[in-house]
Scaffold this active site. Structure first.
Site, PDB file in Angstrom:
ATOM      1  N   ILE A   1      16.581  64.615  15.476  1.00  0.00           N
ATOM      2  CA  ILE A   1      17.814  65.398  15.553  1.00  0.00           C
ATOM      3  C   ILE A   1      17.586  66.836  15.103  1.00  0.00           C
ATOM      4  O   ILE A   1      18.091  67.780  15.710  1.00  0.00           O
ATOM      5  CB  ILE A   1      18.918  64.744  14.687  1.00  0.00           C
ATOM      6  CG1 ILE A   1      19.365  63.420  15.313  1.00  0.00           C
ATOM      7  CG2 ILE A   1      20.117  65.670  14.533  1.00  0.00           C
ATOM      8  CD1 ILE A   1      20.367  62.650  14.470  1.00  0.00           C
TER       9      ILE A   1
ATOM     10  N   TYR B   1      21.585  54.727   0.884  1.00  0.00           N
ATOM     11  CA  TYR B   1      21.571  55.780   1.912  1.00  0.00           C
ATOM     12  C   TYR B   1      22.993  56.153   2.312  1.00  0.00           C
ATOM     13  O   TYR B   1      23.334  57.341   2.410  1.00  0.00           O
ATOM     14  CB  TYR B   1      20.777  55.288   3.122  1.00  0.00           C
ATOM     15  CG  TYR B   1      20.873  56.164   4.343  1.00  0.00           C
ATOM     16  CD1 TYR B   1      20.112  57.336   4.443  1.00  0.00           C
ATOM     17  CD2 TYR B   1      21.708  55.824   5.407  1.00  0.00           C
ATOM     18  CE1 TYR B   1      20.193  58.136   5.573  1.00  0.00           C
ATOM     19  CE2 TYR B   1      21.797  56.618   6.538  1.00  0.00           C
ATOM     20  CZ  TYR B   1      21.031  57.777   6.619  1.00  0.00           C
ATOM     21  OH  TYR B   1      21.119  58.565   7.741  1.00  0.00           O
TER      22      TYR B   1
END
Length: 208
Positions: free
Chosen positions: A41, A176
């Site tokens: 990304i 996370y």
């Protein structure tokens, strides 16, 4: 790692004459720094910014990965101004020199991130600290360093690349997911400090 808008800034649309539309995002000659941008990304964001005419600064953990990504992007956009800094955001000793070496930044994209796919019980304090340091504190430190300049110039963009895990939390990615939820809170809070200015702060939430 061991883990796996201001109206005068609105984009204009110009016809290309081929049935497609070319958007001018008015980013020409703006300087953008994208963390974790040698692949995935981050590299895709860097490519899009380079295509818009921005001066792009890439980042990765190693000099080799940064050199490779810079070369790849320059091959795509030979006229673009592309450079890079190697720094591991898990190592504070590397982050301070990076921040000191950065030029005036108009666009900051906080993309770097790590994760450990483990059960809650298996995720150690060290795992939590590593993910918080890279995923959250990288954006905290960079925004603290670069936002004042953006405010002074009355133009800037800060983007946090979050995750749908911030709200759709997988059982094996709890730590996370917490870092991504905290990132969204940070983004929202910083946005409130830029009200009335030509500076915006936003989160991007990619899907799976």
């Amino acid at each position: 790692y061991p883990y796996s808008t201001c109206t005068h800034d609105l984009a204009t649309i110009q016809p290309l004459g081929t049935g497609r539309l070319n958007m001018d995002l008015k980013l020409k000659n703006k300087t953008a720094f994208i963390t974790g941008s040698t692949a995935g990304i981050g590299f895709a964001i860097a490519r899009g910014l380079a295509q818009e005419g921005a001066h792009v600064i890439l980042n990765g953990r190693t000099k080799e990965s940064v050199r490779g990504a810079v070369s790849k992007l320059k091959a795509m956009f030979p006229e673009a101004q592309i450079s890079g800094f190697a720094a591991d955001f898990g190592d504070s000793a590397q982050v301070d020199p990076l921040i000191d070496a950065l030029p005036e930044i108009d666009i900051l994209v906080n993309n770097v991130g790590i994760y450990a796919g483990k059960t809650y019980q298996e995720t150690s304090d060290a795992d939590w600290q590593s993910m918080l340091k890279v995923n959250l504190m990288s954006g905290v430190r960079l925004s603290r360093a670069l936002l004042p300049g953006m405010k002074q110039r009355n133009w800037g963009r800060i983007l946090f690349v979050s995750s749908e895990c911030a709200s759709l939390v997988p059982a094996d990615l709890i730590a996370y997911s917490c870092t991504k939820a905290a990132m969204q809170a940070l983004s929202r809070g910083l946005a409130q400090t830029t009200a009335g200015l030509g500076v915006t702060v936003n989160s991007i939430v990619p899907g799976s």
